[in-house]
Design a protein around this motif. Structure first.
Motif, short mmCIF file in Angstrom:
data_model
loop_
_atom_site.label_atom_id
_atom_site.label_comp_id
_atom_site.label_asym_id
_atom_site.label_seq_id
_atom_site.Cartn_x
_atom_site.Cartn_y
_atom_site.Cartn_z
N ALA A 110 0.83 -1.21 0.00
CA ALA A 110 0.00 0.00 0.00
C ALA A 110 0.86 1.25 0.00
CB ALA A 110 -0.94 -0.01 1.20
N ARG A 111 1.89 1.28 0.81
CA ARG A 111 2.77 2.45 0.85
C ARG A 111 3.54 2.60 -0.46
NH1 ARG A 111 3.73 1.11 6.91
NH2 ARG A 111 2.26 2.58 7.84
N TRP A 163 1.61 4.55 -3.14
CA TRP A 163 1.66 6.01 -3.00
C TRP A 163 3.03 6.56 -3.35
CZ3 TRP A 163 -2.65 8.24 -3.60
CH2 TRP A 163 -3.82 7.55 -3.27
N HIS A 184 -5.80 1.93 -8.29
CA HIS A 184 -6.61 1.98 -7.06
C HIS A 184 -7.59 0.81 -7.02
CE1 HIS A 184 -9.77 3.24 -4.29
NE2 HIS A 184 -8.82 3.91 -3.67
N VAL A 235 -5.50 -2.73 -6.68
CA VAL A 235 -4.80 -2.93 -5.42
C VAL A 235 -5.78 -2.97 -4.25
CG1 VAL A 235 -3.07 -2.00 -3.82
CG2 VAL A 235 -2.62 -2.01 -6.29
N SER A 236 -6.76 -2.08 -4.27
CA SER A 236 -7.73 -2.11 -3.16
C SER A 236 -8.54 -3.40 -3.17
CB SER A 236 -8.65 -0.88 -3.19
OG SER A 236 -9.44 -0.87 -4.34
N LEU A 243 -6.14 -6.28 -1.92
CA LEU A 243 -5.91 -6.26 -0.48
C LEU A 243 -7.18 -6.57 0.30
CD1 LEU A 243 -3.39 -3.30 -0.12
CD2 LEU A 243 -2.94 -5.76 0.07
N GLU A 249 -8.19 -4.95 3.92
CA GLU A 249 -8.87 -3.73 3.49
C GLU A 249 -8.55 -2.55 4.42
OE1 GLU A 249 -13.33 -2.17 2.30
OE2 GLU A 249 -13.14 -3.97 3.53
N TRP A 266 -5.23 -0.94 3.57
CA TRP A 266 -5.33 -0.06 2.40
C TRP A 266 -6.00 1.26 2.78
CZ3 TRP A 266 -3.35 1.02 -2.05
CH2 TRP A 266 -4.04 1.85 -2.95
N VAL A 280 -3.57 3.47 4.96
CA VAL A 280 -2.48 4.06 4.19
C VAL A 280 -3.01 5.11 3.23
CG1 VAL A 280 -0.66 3.58 2.50
CG2 VAL A 280 -0.97 2.06 4.47
N THR A 281 -4.15 4.86 2.63
CA THR A 281 -4.74 5.83 1.72
C THR A 281 -5.13 7.11 2.45
OG1 THR A 281 -5.51 4.07 0.25
CG2 THR A 281 -6.61 6.19 0.05
#
Length: 101
Positions: free
Chosen positions: A44-45, A48, A78, A81-82, A85, A91, A94, A97-98
């Motif tokens: 997740a990181r 970004w 998005h 990956v979402s 996860l 979830e 994600w 981190v978002t």
């Protein structure tokens, strides 16, 4: 292996930036799947960090995967990956981190 089916270009984009950012841990995750919460945070990181690298490439007029502007791929990243996860049980990782990004 993480393989995104609906938007397969997400695989290429993540792999490119894992290489460009010399992120061996993410390369391993892409090859072996997310198995732990730490893995989920790492992926997740990375997404970004990849967004920032994409912006820098665009600003520098660098061609990545045949294009200078790949920003239109971000909704696909998005989504994939979402969903990945979420299905893996991460979830909340994600979302956290978002929210931090």
């Amino acid at each position: 292996m993480i393989k995104f089916e609906r938007y397969p270009h997400v695989n290429a984009l993540l792999a490119h930036y894992a290489d460009a950012l010399n992120d061996d841990a993410v390369r391993q995750l892409l090859a072996n799947d997310v198995k732990t919460e730490d893995d989920a945070f790492r992926l997740a990181r990375f997404v970004w960090a990849m967004v920032d690298a994409m912006r820098a490439d665009h600003d520098a007029n660098r061609t990545v995967l045949g294009r200078v502007d790949n920003g239109d791929m971000l909704p696909d990243v998005h989504y994939e990956v979402s969903l990945y996860l979420t299905l893996a049980g991460f979830e909340e990782v994600w979302n956290q981190v978002t929210d931090e990004a």
